[in-house]
Design a protein around this motif. Structure first.
Motif, PDB file in Angstrom:
ATOM      1  N   ALA A   1      40.314  33.049  40.705  1.00 31.05           N
ATOM      2  CA  ALA A   1      40.688  34.489  41.177  1.00 31.05           C
ATOM      3  C   ALA A   1      42.163  34.623  41.497  1.00 31.05           C
ATOM      4  CB  ALA A   1      39.799  34.642  42.405  1.00 31.05           C
ATOM      5  N   GLY A   2      42.717  33.583  41.877  1.00 31.17           N
ATOM      6  CA  GLY A   2      44.068  33.504  42.259  1.00 31.17           C
ATOM      7  C   GLY A   2      44.991  33.831  41.054  1.00 31.17           C
ATOM      8  N   GLU A   3      44.687  32.802  40.097  1.00 30.68           N
ATOM      9  CA  GLU A   3      45.582  33.121  38.894  1.00 30.68           C
ATOM     10  C   GLU A   3      45.516  34.545  38.187  1.00 30.68           C
ATOM     11  OE1 GLU A   3      48.270  31.523  36.002  1.00 30.68           O
ATOM     12  OE2 GLU A   3      47.578  30.696  38.047  1.00 30.68           O
ATOM     13  N   PHE A   4      44.154  34.863  37.993  1.00 33.66           N
ATOM     14  CA  PHE A   4      43.785  36.059  37.568  1.00 33.66           C
ATOM     15  C   PHE A   4      44.330  37.400  38.251  1.00 33.66           C
ATOM     16  CE2 PHE A   4      40.838  39.546  35.867  1.00 33.66           C
ATOM     17  CZ  PHE A   4      41.073  39.613  34.647  1.00 33.66           C
ATOM     18  N   ASN A   5      44.465  37.523  39.445  1.00 37.37           N
ATOM     19  CA  ASN A   5      44.628  38.478  40.185  1.00 37.37           C
ATOM     20  C   ASN A   5      46.248  38.571  40.632  1.00 37.37           C
ATOM     21  OD1 ASN A   5      42.022  39.353  40.967  1.00 37.37           O
ATOM     22  ND2 ASN A   5      42.074  38.240  42.961  1.00 37.37           N
ATOM     23  N   HIS A   6      46.841  37.308  40.508  1.00 34.12           N
ATOM     24  CA  HIS A   6      48.272  37.142  40.215  1.00 34.12           C
ATOM     25  C   HIS A   6      48.936  37.799  38.928  1.00 34.12           C
ATOM     26  CE1 HIS A   6      52.254  35.875  41.104  1.00 34.12           C
ATOM     27  NE2 HIS A   6      52.341  35.377  39.622  1.00 34.12           N
ATOM     28  N   TYR A   7      48.192  37.524  37.878  1.00 32.51           N
ATOM     29  CA  TYR A   7      48.576  38.026  36.481  1.00 32.51           C
ATOM     30  C   TYR A   7      48.523  39.499  36.634  1.00 32.51           C
ATOM     31  CZ  TYR A   7      47.945  39.788  31.736  1.00 32.51           C
ATOM     32  OH  TYR A   7      47.881  40.279  30.476  1.00 32.51           O
ATOM     33  N   ALA A   8      47.247  40.053  37.226  1.00 36.34           N
ATOM     34  CA  ALA A   8      47.082  41.497  37.309  1.00 36.34           C
ATOM     35  C   ALA A   8      48.309  42.219  38.109  1.00 36.34           C
ATOM     36  CB  ALA A   8      45.864  41.801  37.854  1.00 36.34           C
ATOM     37  N   HIS A   9      48.515  41.661  39.107  1.00 43.53           N
ATOM     38  CA  HIS A   9      49.655  42.020  40.021  1.00 43.53           C
ATOM     39  C   HIS A   9      51.171  41.989  39.116  1.00 43.53           C
ATOM     40  CE1 HIS A   9      52.150  43.025  43.550  1.00 43.53           C
ATOM     41  NE2 HIS A   9      52.831  42.057  43.173  1.00 43.53           N
ATOM     42  N   TRP A  10      51.068  41.089  38.505  1.00 37.73           N
ATOM     43  CA  TRP A  10      52.640  40.971  37.646  1.00 37.73           C
ATOM     44  C   TRP A  10      52.696  42.048  36.626  1.00 37.73           C
ATOM     45  CZ3 TRP A  10      52.913  39.987  32.249  1.00 37.73           C
ATOM     46  CH2 TRP A  10      54.320  39.952  31.898  1.00 37.73           C
ATOM     47  N   LEU A  11      51.498  42.489  36.267  1.00 41.05           N
ATOM     48  CA  LEU A  11      51.525  43.594  35.198  1.00 41.05           C
ATOM     49  C   LEU A  11      52.243  44.919  35.788  1.00 41.05           C
ATOM     50  CD1 LEU A  11      48.019  43.070  33.258  1.00 41.05           C
ATOM     51  CD2 LEU A  11      50.386  42.714  32.264  1.00 41.05           C
ATOM     52  N   ARG A  12      52.029  44.867  37.105  1.00 41.35           N
ATOM     53  CA  ARG A  12      52.354  46.096  37.805  1.00 41.35           C
ATOM     54  C   ARG A  12      53.987  46.100  38.170  1.00 41.35           C
ATOM     55  NH1 ARG A  12      47.221  46.002  37.365  1.00 41.35           N
ATOM     56  NH2 ARG A  12      45.973  47.869  37.551  1.00 41.35           N
TER      57      ARG A  12
ATOM     58  N   GLN B   1      37.128  47.393  43.626  1.00 39.42           N
ATOM     59  CA  GLN B   1      37.849  47.116  44.539  1.00 39.42           C
ATOM     60  C   GLN B   1      39.550  46.873  44.017  1.00 39.42           C
ATOM     61  OE1 GLN B   1      36.623  43.691  47.125  1.00 39.42           O
ATOM     62  NE2 GLN B   1      34.644  43.541  45.751  1.00 39.42           N
ATOM     63  N   SER B   2      40.033  48.059  44.545  1.00 43.32           N
ATOM     64  CA  SER B   2      41.308  47.986  43.958  1.00 43.32           C
ATOM     65  C   SER B   2      42.245  46.775  44.284  1.00 43.32           C
ATOM     66  CB  SER B   2      42.166  49.288  44.363  1.00 43.32           C
ATOM     67  OG  SER B   2      43.501  49.255  43.911  1.00 43.32           O
ATOM     68  N   GLY B   3      43.081  46.188  43.470  1.00 42.06           N
ATOM     69  CA  GLY B   3      43.843  45.019  43.760  1.00 42.06           C
ATOM     70  C   GLY B   3      43.143  43.787  43.677  1.00 42.06           C
ATOM     71  N   ARG B   4      41.459  43.947  43.272  1.00 37.65           N
ATOM     72  CA  ARG B   4      41.032  42.434  43.142  1.00 37.65           C
ATOM     73  C   ARG B   4      40.208  42.633  41.684  1.00 37.65           C
ATOM     74  NH1 ARG B   4      37.231  41.054  48.039  1.00 37.65           N
ATOM     75  NH2 ARG B   4      36.985  39.439  46.738  1.00 37.65           N
ATOM     76  N   PRO B   5      41.082  42.442  40.674  1.00 34.73           N
ATOM     77  CA  PRO B   5      40.320  42.642  39.243  1.00 34.73           C
ATOM     78  C   PRO B   5      39.590  41.645  38.800  1.00 34.73           C
ATOM     79  CG  PRO B   5      42.626  41.888  39.195  1.00 34.73           C
ATOM     80  CD  PRO B   5      42.534  42.428  40.577  1.00 34.73           C
ATOM     81  N   TYR B   6      39.576  40.369  39.538  1.00 32.33           N
ATOM     82  CA  TYR B   6      38.735  39.180  39.088  1.00 32.33           C
ATOM     83  C   TYR B   6      37.213  39.665  39.640  1.00 32.33           C
ATOM     84  CZ  TYR B   6      36.574  34.617  39.325  1.00 32.33           C
ATOM     85  OH  TYR B   6      36.114  33.345  39.020  1.00 32.33           O
ATOM     86  N   GLN B   7      37.055  40.264  40.834  1.00 30.75           N
ATOM     87  CA  GLN B   7      35.758  40.397  41.413  1.00 30.75           C
ATOM     88  C   GLN B   7      35.260  41.732  40.644  1.00 30.75           C
ATOM     89  OE1 GLN B   7      33.945  38.764  43.562  1.00 30.75           O
ATOM     90  NE2 GLN B   7      32.262  39.992  42.993  1.00 30.75           N
ATOM     91  N   ASN B   8      36.227  42.656  40.356  1.00 21.53           N
ATOM     92  CA  ASN B   8      35.527  43.933  39.544  1.00 21.53           C
ATOM     93  C   ASN B   8      35.204  43.382  37.912  1.00 21.53           C
ATOM     94  OD1 ASN B   8      36.493  45.653  41.354  1.00 21.53           O
ATOM     95  ND2 ASN B   8      38.570  45.757  40.619  1.00 21.53           N
ATOM     96  N   VAL B   9      35.783  42.179  37.414  1.00 21.11           N
ATOM     97  CA  VAL B   9      35.331  41.660  36.003  1.00 21.11           C
ATOM     98  C   VAL B   9      33.842  41.173  36.490  1.00 21.11           C
ATOM     99  CG1 VAL B   9      35.501  39.948  34.289  1.00 21.11           C
ATOM    100  CG2 VAL B   9      37.618  41.681  35.009  1.00 21.11           C
ATOM    101  N   ILE B  10      33.557  40.256  37.267  1.00 20.18           N
ATOM    102  CA  ILE B  10      32.393  39.631  37.804  1.00 20.18           C
ATOM    103  C   ILE B  10      31.325  40.807  37.995  1.00 20.18           C
ATOM    104  CG2 ILE B  10      31.134  38.128  39.523  1.00 20.18           C
ATOM    105  CD1 ILE B  10      33.281  36.785  37.918  1.00 20.18           C
ATOM    106  N   ASP B  11      31.640  41.741  38.627  1.00 20.14           N
ATOM    107  CA  ASP B  11      30.783  42.930  38.960  1.00 20.14           C
ATOM    108  C   ASP B  11      30.369  43.420  37.609  1.00 20.14           C
ATOM    109  OD1 ASP B  11      30.886  42.592  41.757  1.00 20.14           O
ATOM    110  OD2 ASP B  11      32.317  44.176  42.167  1.00 20.14           O
TER     111      ASP B  11
END
Length: 235
Positions: A53-64, A153-163
């Motif tokens: 989750a940390g790596e994936f969410n960090h990548y999503a944050h970097w995109l922004r 959940q905005s800012g938590r793409p890992y959990q959104n993908v799991i959902d």
């Protein structure tokens, strides 16, 4: 010629390119290659989910934040989105116009078409429609959260993908779209190469192998994520 007579001036080079069959095919080829490049990058980014989750969410944050401080927050991401939307629209509109021209030019009762060519045409046409509908659903699911299951959940793409991939319909829609994408890439890459004059007798085998490899890698790469969630590898 009629347009030049009525208006008193010749149509622009851009208009001439857009109005011609060859021009539309070139636009389809170039826009298709732009989208293919995006898909490769997008697939690589998606695979970061296997690092946690940390790596994936960090990548999503970097995109922004990419491009900062030269660019404002999310400006680079929006530039990519605008460019991608332009490519999708040009690709789709060109495909529609070419399809209409093909139907009008085909004599009624003409049935002697090559089975392979007819299959490829139908695959590209229906694959394009499936992908267009999927893009709308995908944005509403994981970008805006409008149709997202379980609470977006905005800012938590890992959990959104799991959902999303914890539901049968999320997996079904995604996998069907990815399979359509694989066929679209396989036929589209080959067609684009021919349109842009890259193909010849010497390079045909290499181009076909490349098209098959790209389709296989993209299909496997994108399908890996929902399969990993379904099997509990990613949770």
């Amino acid at each position: 010629m009629a347009l030049a007579t009525r208006t008193g001036r010749r149509p622009s080079m851009t208009r001439t390119l857009w109005d011609s069959t060859v021009g539309k095919k070139v636009i389809m080829a170039v826009s298709g290659l732009v989208m293919l490049l995006y898909l490769v990058v997008h697939m690589i980014g998606n695979l970061k989910i296997f690092f946690g989750a940390g790596e994936f969410n960090h990548y999503a944050h970097w995109l922004r934040t990419m491009g900062e401080p030269f660019l404002h927050h999310e400006w680079a991401l929006w530039l990519v989105r605008i460019g991608l939307v332009a490519a999708v629209v040009l690709h789709g509109v060109s495909a529609y116009h070419l399809s209409r021209r093909d139907i009008r030019a085909r004599p009624s009762g003409y049935v002697h078409r090559k089975p392979r060519a007819a299959y490829a045409t139908r695959t590209m046409r229906w694959g394009g429609i499936i992908l267009a509908l999927f893009i709308v659903w995908h944005i509403l699911d994981l970008t805006t959260g409008t149709v997202h299951p379980g609470g977006f959940q905005s800012g938590r793409p890992y959990q959104n993908v799991i959902d999303t991939f914890s539901t049968w319909y999320g997996n079904t829609v995604y996998i069907v779209a990815v399979l359509a994408l694989g066929l679209h890439v396989q036929h589209g890459f080959w067609s684009a190469a021919q349109t842009l004059g890259v193909g010849n007798a010497t390079r045909d085998r290499i181009l076909k192998t490349t098209a098959n490899a790209l389709a296989l890698v993209l299909t496997a790469g994108f399908v890996a994520v929902p399969v990993a969630v379904m099997t509990g590898v990613v949770s």
